[in-house]
Enzyme design. Structure first.
Site, PDB file in Angstrom:
ATOM      1  N   ASP A 184       0.842  -1.192   0.000  1.00  0.00           N
ATOM      2  CA  ASP A 184       0.000   0.000   0.000  1.00  0.00           C
ATOM      3  C   ASP A 184       0.878   1.243   0.000  1.00  0.00           C
ATOM      4  O   ASP A 184       1.610   1.497   0.961  1.00  0.00           O
ATOM      5  CB  ASP A 184      -0.910  -0.012   1.233  1.00  0.00           C
ATOM      6  CG  ASP A 184      -1.976   1.071   1.183  1.00  0.00           C
ATOM      7  OD1 ASP A 184      -1.970   1.885   0.235  1.00  0.00           O
ATOM      8  OD2 ASP A 184      -2.829   1.100   2.098  1.00  0.00           O
ATOM      9  N   HIS A 186      -0.537   4.235  -0.349  1.00  0.00           N
ATOM     10  CA  HIS A 186      -1.388   5.117   0.466  1.00  0.00           C
ATOM     11  C   HIS A 186      -1.474   6.545  -0.048  1.00  0.00           C
ATOM     12  O   HIS A 186      -1.794   7.471   0.704  1.00  0.00           O
ATOM     13  CB  HIS A 186      -0.884   5.115   1.905  1.00  0.00           C
ATOM     14  CG  HIS A 186      -1.961   5.310   2.934  1.00  0.00           C
ATOM     15  ND1 HIS A 186      -2.182   6.508   3.562  1.00  0.00           N
ATOM     16  CD2 HIS A 186      -2.877   4.453   3.451  1.00  0.00           C
ATOM     17  CE1 HIS A 186      -3.177   6.397   4.419  1.00  0.00           C
ATOM     18  NE2 HIS A 186      -3.615   5.142   4.366  1.00  0.00           N
ATOM     19  N   GLU A 210      -1.068  -0.590  -4.213  1.00  0.00           N
ATOM     20  CA  GLU A 210      -2.291   0.168  -3.991  1.00  0.00           C
ATOM     21  C   GLU A 210      -2.037   1.666  -3.898  1.00  0.00           C
ATOM     22  O   GLU A 210      -1.092   2.113  -3.245  1.00  0.00           O
ATOM     23  CB  GLU A 210      -2.945  -0.329  -2.698  1.00  0.00           C
ATOM     24  CG  GLU A 210      -4.215   0.394  -2.316  1.00  0.00           C
ATOM     25  CD  GLU A 210      -4.872  -0.236  -1.101  1.00  0.00           C
ATOM     26  OE1 GLU A 210      -5.444   0.513  -0.289  1.00  0.00           O
ATOM     27  OE2 GLU A 210      -4.820  -1.474  -0.954  1.00  0.00           O
ATOM     28  N   GLU A 236     -10.022   3.824  -3.393  1.00  0.00           N
ATOM     29  CA  GLU A 236     -10.648   4.008  -2.092  1.00  0.00           C
ATOM     30  C   GLU A 236     -11.118   5.435  -1.877  1.00  0.00           C
ATOM     31  O   GLU A 236     -11.981   5.690  -1.035  1.00  0.00           O
ATOM     32  CB  GLU A 236      -9.712   3.590  -0.966  1.00  0.00           C
ATOM     33  CG  GLU A 236      -8.502   4.481  -0.780  1.00  0.00           C
ATOM     34  CD  GLU A 236      -7.565   3.959   0.300  1.00  0.00           C
ATOM     35  OE1 GLU A 236      -7.509   4.579   1.374  1.00  0.00           O
ATOM     36  OE2 GLU A 236      -6.916   2.925   0.059  1.00  0.00           O
ATOM     37  N   ASP A 258     -15.051   1.973  -1.851  1.00  0.00           N
ATOM     38  CA  ASP A 258     -15.432   1.718  -0.461  1.00  0.00           C
ATOM     39  C   ASP A 258     -16.946   1.831  -0.356  1.00  0.00           C
ATOM     40  O   ASP A 258     -17.517   2.864  -0.680  1.00  0.00           O
ATOM     41  CB  ASP A 258     -14.740   2.744   0.448  1.00  0.00           C
ATOM     42  CG  ASP A 258     -14.899   2.447   1.916  1.00  0.00           C
ATOM     43  OD1 ASP A 258     -16.041   2.222   2.354  1.00  0.00           O
ATOM     44  OD2 ASP A 258     -13.883   2.443   2.646  1.00  0.00           O
ATOM     45  N   HIS A 285     -12.559  -1.678  -0.705  1.00  0.00           N
ATOM     46  CA  HIS A 285     -11.833  -1.097   0.428  1.00  0.00           C
ATOM     47  C   HIS A 285     -12.721  -1.188   1.668  1.00  0.00           C
ATOM     48  O   HIS A 285     -13.896  -0.837   1.626  1.00  0.00           O
ATOM     49  CB  HIS A 285     -11.524   0.367   0.103  1.00  0.00           C
ATOM     50  CG  HIS A 285     -10.770   1.106   1.151  1.00  0.00           C
ATOM     51  ND1 HIS A 285     -11.351   2.061   1.955  1.00  0.00           N
ATOM     52  CD2 HIS A 285      -9.468   1.061   1.517  1.00  0.00           C
ATOM     53  CE1 HIS A 285     -10.447   2.576   2.755  1.00  0.00           C
ATOM     54  NE2 HIS A 285      -9.293   1.990   2.522  1.00  0.00           N
TER      55      HIS A 285
END
Length: 380
Positions: A184, A186, A210, A236, A258, A285
């Protein structure tokens, strides 16, 4: 059947639950939240529910259209998350009223189990590797962890780049090739940083990388995709099919909407269908609570291009509160060899422990603010 009321519950660690009630005694649960902005989302839920007072809860699509498009100003995380939680609750009511799981209302199940992954954590490479081994011993064969725990400069130095690669290598060496590892980024990496680091991770065979860029730089995803053989995942912080419309042609391999942010079951169902012609898989997510996970699973079991499901057990931020604390029957989320069996109960397939919800302390959780060494703002 008519909607006669609702109630919001802000609970630890950083979640918010919604209960929508009807005149026939059937209640539905949803999880509307923007982490760190619970009060703001609650205000939006209160506004949207004004239009649903006395309405038939079964008209889910019509309610979704009105909630999402009835105001002159549309979109964004707050509105989309408020809509998402209400949408989840309406699907829960409809499933319970008809005595079937929500996935039956979406065309029926296409699988009997859903693959899930868990997180690994550690301040040092050794701690991270040790924690990863523990997760594998607990029965998971797919793990995800952060590429780097601290701030990330726009272009990482040679030393930092080497430390990132060494971090991933430590986990790979510890768990072996039989375990899938996702990394990730982020949104802490710029597109330049992602293009510099990801090719160096290729020999370690990540399952996916990700969020290699912030959502506002989604136009740069194609350059990242073309710079590496690692499958790219994102989504996400995208909130509608219109947000995903321009992302899908970039060559990403996995989308991660999400269900508590991207318009709920109704919208994520459409986003998943949009992705299928692009040969893109779905990995919702979900670092959230049990209602959000239950909603994700209803989509997972009805979606042909589903890949894997995130869940928050072991995610590392709970501080005493856990995913299962708010459920009457915790066995519905029993993980066996990294899979969850298809739930068979009606609606979202869970029974919320309202007593536990009411006893949970409210919170004012806030996103931490990070700064670079020079004092400038850094992405968290």
């Amino acid at each position: 059947m008519k909607i006669i009321g609702f109630e919001l519950f802000v609970v630890t660690p950083r979640w918010m639950f919604l209960r929508v009630d009807t005149d026939e005694g059937v209640s539905g649960w949803g999880e509307p939240i923007v982490e760190g902005r619970a009060e703001t989302v609650a205000a939006c839920v209160n506004t949207l529910m004004e239009a649903l007072a006395g309405a038939d809860p079964g008209r889910i699509e019509d309610h979704w259209q009105v909630m999402s498009k009835g105001g002159f100003y549309r979109g964004g995380p707050v509105l989309s998350s408020a809509v998402a939680g209400i949408d989840q609750a309406l699907w829960d009511i409809k499933g319970k009223a008809l005595g079937v799981p929500v996935y039956d209302l979406l065309g029926g199940p296409v699988r009997d189990q859903a693959k899930v992954y868990t997180w690994a954590h550690g301040d040092t490479d050794a701690e991270l590797a040790e924690n990863a081994v523990a997760r594998v011993e607990a029965g998971f064969d797919t793990l995800k962890f952060a590429a780097w725990e601290g701030t990330m400069p726009p272009i990482p130095s040679a030393a930092l780049t080497s430390r990132i690669v060494a971090r991933f290598a430590a986990v790979r060496d510890a768990v072996g090739d039989g375990v899938d590892l996702a990394v990730d980024l982020h949104g802490r990496f710029t597109s330049a940083a992602s293009r510099k680091v990801l090719p160096l991770l290729e020999p370690l065979s990540p399952l996916f990388a990700e969020e290699p860029v912030l959502p506002e730089f989604s136009r740069d995803l194609r350059r990242v995709v073309e710079a590496t053989t690692i499958p790219i995942a994102t989504g996400e912080r995208l909130f509608s099919r219109w947000d995903f419309r321009d992302v899908l042609p970039t060559g990403v391999a996995v989308i991660q909407p999400d269900l508590s942010h991207a318009g709920g079951i109704s919208e994520v169902r459409r986003i998943a269908a949009m992705a299928e012609p692009w040969d893109v898989t779905l990995a919702p997510h979900c670092p959230l609570g049990p209602i959000a996970l239950a909603a994700c699973l209803q989509i997972d079991f009805a979606t042909p291009n589903f890949l894997i499901q995130e869940q928050s057990l072991g995610i590392g931020y709970h501080d005493g509160s856990e995913l299962l604390d708010y459920l009457v029957d915790r066995s519905v989320f029993t993980f066996t060899d990294g899979y969850l069996d298809r739930p068979t109960a009606s609606g979202l397939g869970i029974e919320v422990d309202e007593k536990a919800v009411r006893e949970a302390s409210s919170h004012a959780w806030r996103n931490p603010i990070w700064r670079h060494r020079d004092g400038s703002f850094a992405e968290w």
